[in-house]
Design a protein around this motif. Structure first.
Motif, short mmCIF file in Angstrom:
data_model
loop_
_atom_site.label_atom_id
_atom_site.label_comp_id
_atom_site.label_asym_id
_atom_site.label_seq_id
_atom_site.Cartn_x
_atom_site.Cartn_y
_atom_site.Cartn_z
N SER A 112 0.85 -1.19 0.00
CA SER A 112 0.00 0.00 0.00
C SER A 112 0.89 1.24 0.00
CB SER A 112 -0.92 0.01 1.22
OG SER A 112 -0.18 -0.02 2.42
N PHE A 113 0.51 2.22 -0.81
CA PHE A 113 1.29 3.44 -0.97
C PHE A 113 0.52 4.64 -0.42
CE2 PHE A 113 2.78 1.15 -4.99
CZ PHE A 113 3.88 0.59 -4.34
N LEU A 114 1.20 5.42 0.40
CA LEU A 114 0.66 6.70 0.86
C LEU A 114 1.54 7.80 0.27
CD1 LEU A 114 -1.13 8.58 2.55
CD2 LEU A 114 0.43 8.20 4.49
N ILE A 115 0.94 8.65 -0.54
CA ILE A 115 1.67 9.74 -1.18
C ILE A 115 1.33 11.03 -0.44
CG2 ILE A 115 2.11 10.97 -3.35
CD1 ILE A 115 0.97 8.44 -4.77
N ILE A 128 3.67 11.86 7.86
CA ILE A 128 4.15 10.54 8.28
C ILE A 128 3.26 9.98 9.40
CG2 ILE A 128 6.05 9.34 9.44
CD1 ILE A 128 7.98 11.19 7.96
N GLN A 129 2.72 10.87 10.22
CA GLN A 129 1.90 10.42 11.35
C GLN A 129 0.61 9.74 10.90
OE1 GLN A 129 1.30 13.67 14.10
NE2 GLN A 129 3.44 14.31 13.99
N PHE A 130 0.24 9.92 9.63
CA PHE A 130 -1.00 9.33 9.12
C PHE A 130 -0.75 8.02 8.39
CE2 PHE A 130 -1.90 13.74 9.83
CZ PHE A 130 -3.23 13.78 10.24
N ALA A 131 0.50 7.57 8.35
CA ALA A 131 0.82 6.31 7.67
C ALA A 131 0.33 5.13 8.49
CB ALA A 131 2.33 6.22 7.45
N ARG A 132 -0.20 4.15 7.81
CA ARG A 132 -0.52 2.88 8.45
C ARG A 132 0.77 2.09 8.62
NH1 ARG A 132 -5.07 2.09 3.84
NH2 ARG A 132 -6.59 3.61 4.60
N SER A 133 0.72 1.07 9.44
CA SER A 133 1.95 0.34 9.77
C SER A 133 2.59 -0.35 8.58
CB SER A 133 1.66 -0.69 10.87
OG SER A 133 0.68 -1.63 10.44
#
Length: 267
Positions: free
Chosen positions: A5-8, A81-86
């Protein structure tokens, strides 16, 4: 096997006129397991309206107001970064960056899936970026780190010492990376990315995969290019913190390398 999974994370400030290109390049991706978080500074109502409409039309796009205690572009990234899942892999793009092809996320995900199945999942996946003239659309020089390979922390640090730096917008930051080093240093406003890589290279057990994949196009004329002298000072400081009295070798190698690449492309 888990699908990558990608968080941009995209810091924004009154840049809504630039965002449709980025948005279109992502909604056309053949790979679907991604989402975007815009971290917005104190923008105008027009900009906020654009973000609200986008989030309402496609839940993969969300936005949050930047924490004023974490100012600047890298402060926005730290907040994101604080909103990234593990399990998220992080990308940091600017408002004027975009994916050059509809398959780039699928290609990156394929490599990560294969590495995961073989038990060799890296902490960083470093791809290739390319600069584009923001006014004419002409393609400019490439931004890359080294040839396709897998590096441990020692080899990664050695390449950093000789002035090569991973292109920030073309680097996927895996959970292993941001669990080791959770934020960019607040002491840098323009070169916190270089400092982050240098600090990360101190971490034993780090694994970096370098991939020959043109992941992102980046518009020229960003903030750092408008404050060139300040950036030089920060670059030198980052190298000094990392290598002490040897830092001039890194500093001059960095700019000789960049000047050579520029000449090679123009020729």
């Amino acid at each position: 096997m888990a699908v990558p999974s990608f968080l941009i994370v995209v810091p924004t400030y009154n840049s809504y006129r630039l965002l449709p290109v980025l948005v279109s390049s992502l909604t056309s991706q053949t790979y679907l397991n991604w989402r975007v978080l815009f971290v917005d500074g104190p923008s105008s109502s027009s900009h906020r309206s654009y973000l609200n409409n986008l989030a309402s039309s496609d839940p993969r796009f969300q936005w949050v107001e930047q924490d004023p205690s974490m100012p600047g572009i890298f402060g926005a990234m730290n907040y994101g970064i604080q909103f990234a899942r593990s399990s998220d892999w992080l990308l940091f793009w600017g408002s004027d960056d975009w994916a050059p092809a509809s398959t780039v996320l699928a290609q990156a995900a394929s490599v990560l899936s294969m590495d995961q199945s073989s038990g060799t999942l890296p902490d960083l996946l470093v791809c290739v970026g390319r600069y584009v003239n923001g006014l004419t659309g002409d393609l400019k020089r490439y931004s890359s780190f080294t040839k396709p390979c897998v590096l441990d922390s020692s080899l990664f640090r050695r390449i950093l010492f000789w002035g090569s730096t991973p292109p920030h917008q073309a680097t996927f930051f895996g959970p292993g990376a941001y669990n080791l080093l959770a934020s960019y240093s607040s002491g840098f406003s323009l070169s916190a990315d270089l400092n982050y890589f240098l600090e990360l290279s101190r971490m034993p057990g780090l694994t970096v995969r370098c991939l020959d994949l043109e992941l992102v196009h980046m518009s020229t004329g960003g903030v750092s290019s408008r404050f060139f002298l300040s950036r030089l000072i920060e670059v030198f400081t980052a190298y000094w913190n990392a290598f002490g009295w040897l830092c001039p070798f890194s500093f001059f190698s960095r700019y000789v390398r960049r000047f050579s690449n520029l000449l090679a492309f123009e020729s």
